[in-house]
Structure formats: C-alpha cells, structure tokens
Design a protein around this motif. Structure first.
Motif, short mmCIF file in Angstrom:
data_model
loop_
_atom_site.label_atom_id
_atom_site.label_comp_id
_atom_site.label_asym_id
_atom_site.label_seq_id
_atom_site.Cartn_x
_atom_site.Cartn_y
_atom_site.Cartn_z
N GLY A 98 0.71 -1.35 0.17
CA GLY A 98 -0.15 -0.14 0.13
C GLY A 98 0.76 1.13 0.06
O GLY A 98 0.52 2.28 -0.58
N CYS A 99 1.82 1.22 0.55
CA CYS A 99 2.85 2.47 0.78
C CYS A 99 4.37 2.35 0.10
O CYS A 99 5.02 3.07 0.03
CB CYS A 99 3.03 2.85 2.39
SG CYS A 99 3.67 1.53 3.18
N ALA A 100 4.30 1.16 -0.73
CA ALA A 100 5.42 0.93 -1.49
C ALA A 100 5.04 1.44 -3.06
O ALA A 100 3.93 1.47 -3.39
CB ALA A 100 5.79 -0.52 -1.75
N ALA A 101 6.05 2.33 -3.57
CA ALA A 101 5.91 2.60 -5.07
C ALA A 101 6.68 1.85 -5.93
O ALA A 101 7.91 2.15 -5.95
CB ALA A 101 6.06 4.26 -4.90
N GLY A 102 6.27 1.19 -6.84
CA GLY A 102 7.12 0.68 -7.87
C GLY A 102 7.95 -0.22 -7.25
O GLY A 102 7.72 -1.05 -6.35
N TYR A 103 9.42 0.02 -7.51
CA TYR A 103 10.34 -0.93 -7.02
C TYR A 103 11.01 -0.23 -5.31
O TYR A 103 11.82 -0.86 -4.76
CB TYR A 103 11.68 -1.00 -7.83
CG TYR A 103 11.31 -1.78 -9.05
CD1 TYR A 103 11.13 -3.15 -8.96
CD2 TYR A 103 11.17 -1.10 -10.36
CE1 TYR A 103 10.88 -4.07 -9.89
CE2 TYR A 103 10.99 -1.80 -11.47
CZ TYR A 103 10.78 -3.28 -11.43
OH TYR A 103 10.19 -4.01 -12.49
N ASP A 104 10.41 0.80 -5.09
CA ASP A 104 10.72 1.20 -3.91
C ASP A 104 10.30 0.62 -2.61
O ASP A 104 9.01 0.05 -2.86
CB ASP A 104 10.35 3.04 -3.90
CG ASP A 104 11.15 3.92 -4.82
OD1 ASP A 104 12.30 3.53 -5.13
OD2 ASP A 104 10.47 4.97 -5.13
N PRO A 105 10.71 0.73 -1.63
CA PRO A 105 10.37 -0.12 -0.49
C PRO A 105 9.19 0.60 0.21
O PRO A 105 9.15 1.91 0.01
CB PRO A 105 11.73 -0.09 0.57
CG PRO A 105 12.36 1.07 0.16
CD PRO A 105 12.26 1.09 -1.33
N PRO A 106 8.40 0.10 1.14
CA PRO A 106 7.33 0.82 1.82
C PRO A 106 7.87 1.97 2.35
O PRO A 106 9.11 1.90 3.17
CB PRO A 106 6.71 -0.35 2.51
CG PRO A 106 7.22 -1.61 2.29
CD PRO A 106 8.69 -1.37 1.45
N LYS A 107 7.07 2.97 2.76
CA LYS A 107 7.58 4.25 3.37
C LYS A 107 6.72 4.31 4.68
O LYS A 107 7.14 5.25 5.52
CB LYS A 107 7.27 5.51 2.50
CG LYS A 107 7.90 5.36 1.24
CD LYS A 107 7.58 6.66 0.35
CE LYS A 107 8.26 6.66 -0.89
NZ LYS A 107 7.10 6.13 -1.89
N GLY A 108 5.71 3.76 4.97
CA GLY A 108 4.76 3.90 6.17
C GLY A 108 3.58 5.16 5.89
O GLY A 108 3.05 5.35 6.85
N PHE A 109 3.78 5.60 4.75
CA PHE A 109 2.77 6.70 4.26
C PHE A 109 2.49 6.70 2.91
O PHE A 109 3.27 6.08 1.95
CB PHE A 109 3.24 8.19 5.03
CG PHE A 109 4.51 8.49 4.04
CD1 PHE A 109 4.67 9.16 3.03
CD2 PHE A 109 5.70 8.22 4.69
CE1 PHE A 109 5.69 9.73 2.38
CE2 PHE A 109 6.94 8.56 4.18
CZ PHE A 109 7.00 9.35 3.04
N VAL A 110 1.31 7.43 2.43
CA VAL A 110 1.08 7.39 1.25
C VAL A 110 0.93 8.89 0.79
O VAL A 110 0.60 9.92 1.62
CB VAL A 110 -0.39 6.72 0.72
CG1 VAL A 110 -0.21 5.28 1.00
CG2 VAL A 110 -1.54 7.10 1.86
N ILE A 111 1.17 9.33 -0.58
CA ILE A 111 1.19 10.44 -0.75
C ILE A 111 0.00 10.72 -1.66
O ILE A 111 -0.50 10.05 -2.59
CB ILE A 111 2.53 10.78 -1.67
CG1 ILE A 111 3.80 10.63 -0.90
CG2 ILE A 111 2.41 12.18 -2.34
CD1 ILE A 111 4.94 10.53 -1.70
N TYR A 112 -0.67 12.22 -1.61
CA TYR A 112 -1.51 12.61 -2.47
C TYR A 112 -1.40 14.14 -2.69
O TYR A 112 -0.44 14.71 -2.17
CB TYR A 112 -3.07 12.19 -1.69
CG TYR A 112 -3.29 13.16 -0.50
CD1 TYR A 112 -3.88 14.29 -0.55
CD2 TYR A 112 -2.75 12.77 0.56
CE1 TYR A 112 -4.10 15.29 0.56
CE2 TYR A 112 -2.83 13.80 1.92
CZ TYR A 112 -3.57 14.59 1.59
OH TYR A 112 -3.92 15.48 2.87
#
Length: 178
Positions: free
Chosen positions: A50-64
């Motif tokens: 849910g908070c991972a973007a593409g190949y990036d690891p999860p961040k713990g937050f989502v961006i809008y």
C-alpha cells in the motif's frame, strides 16, 4: 483595455498550486509491513504494498496532492496590452492575466481561495463525465454497475478472510496459553 498597474509596481499575485501531502498508510498503519498467516498457521511478515511505490520499499505513508491557494508579492517587469486583456510579466516567461494581480494582499488571498474552490469544483465535475466518451451512457451505466457488483463481492470475500484470520489468531493464543 487599460492597465491598473505599471512596470516597477509591487503587486500581489494570486494562484493555486498543487501541494504534495502525505498520510499514514491505511494498510500497515505506518509499520511498513503486514503480518500474514499462512495455510499452515505460521505467520510471516511481508512488505506493505500500500505504501510501496514501484520498486521502492514501503515508506509507512501514502502521498496525495491537494490544490491550495497561493499568494505572493512580485514586481512587474513588463506588460502586454491588448484590446481586451492585460498580461503582467514578473520574470522572463512568467506572467499572468490582470485578473490575478491585486494591489493588496487581502484581495489576492480572497481571489486565490476562489480559484482553489473553482479548481476543486472542476475536479468534482470529472465524476459526471463518461468513463469512455466513445461509448453510450447505457454502456457506462452497465460498466459501473458491473464494477460495483464485483467490488461488493470482493468486499464480502475479503471481510470473511479477515474474520477467519482473526479467529485463527485467537485460537492460537488460547492454545498457547493452555
């Protein structure tokens, strides 16, 4: 059209801008991982998708992104006068119509807020447009009703899966306590 301001005047410029914001991930609640119970009742942790973007690891937050009013004081460097409009230039390649330029900050802030509301309204109006313009409204109605049926079916399925996971977790805790 007559210009309200002249070159060298300090004015207030009203605009809206896209601002990146973030919220805690609704899936992992900021932990960056999920705990999964496998068929043999063993638990494993996996990265949160849910908070991972593409190949990036999860961040713990989502961006809008949000559209917000923005006001700044600028100096007029040039002007284009036409029969029906005035364009004020602040720097090379950066100008605006006279409608967005004000003599005081308060008026600019009010106008910027109106622009933000207008932009938000335009975003809401997109909901009323057809999914595919080359299709009829009946096709669009059929398509969206099918999506709703599918989503409702998925919702029931996934809620049932969560309940099983909760029951299994409780049973394991009872067995471990015995």
């Amino acid at each position: 059209m007559e210009a309200k301001f002249k070159i060298g005047d300090k004015v207030w410029f009203a605009e809206v801008r896209s601002v990146q914001k973030s919220v805690r991930c609704p899936e992992c609640f900021g932990l960056k991982y999920l705990t999964v119970i496998l068929g043999d009742q063993s638990e494993v942790t996996i990265d949160c998708a849910g908070c991972a973007a593409g190949y990036d690891p999860p961040k713990g937050f989502v961006i809008y992104y949000s559209w917000e009013p923005n006001v700044k004081q600028l100096t007029i460097k040039g002007m284009d006068l036409r029969d029906d409009s005035v364009t004020y230039w602040f720097v090379e390649g950066y100008g605006t119509e006279g409608l967005n330029v004000f003599a005081n900050q308060e008026a600019a802030e009010i106008h910027a807020l109106e622009l933000a509301k207008e932009h938000e309204q335009q975003e809401l109006e997109k909901i009323h447009r057809k999914e595919k313009n080359n299709r009829t409204w009946s096709w669009n109605a059929h398509y969206h009703r099918a999506c709703i049926r599918s989503a409702e079916k998925d919702l029931v399925h996934h809620k049932a899966k969560l309940e099983v996971a909760k029951l299994k977790s409780k049973d394991e805790k009872k067995e471990a306590a015995s």
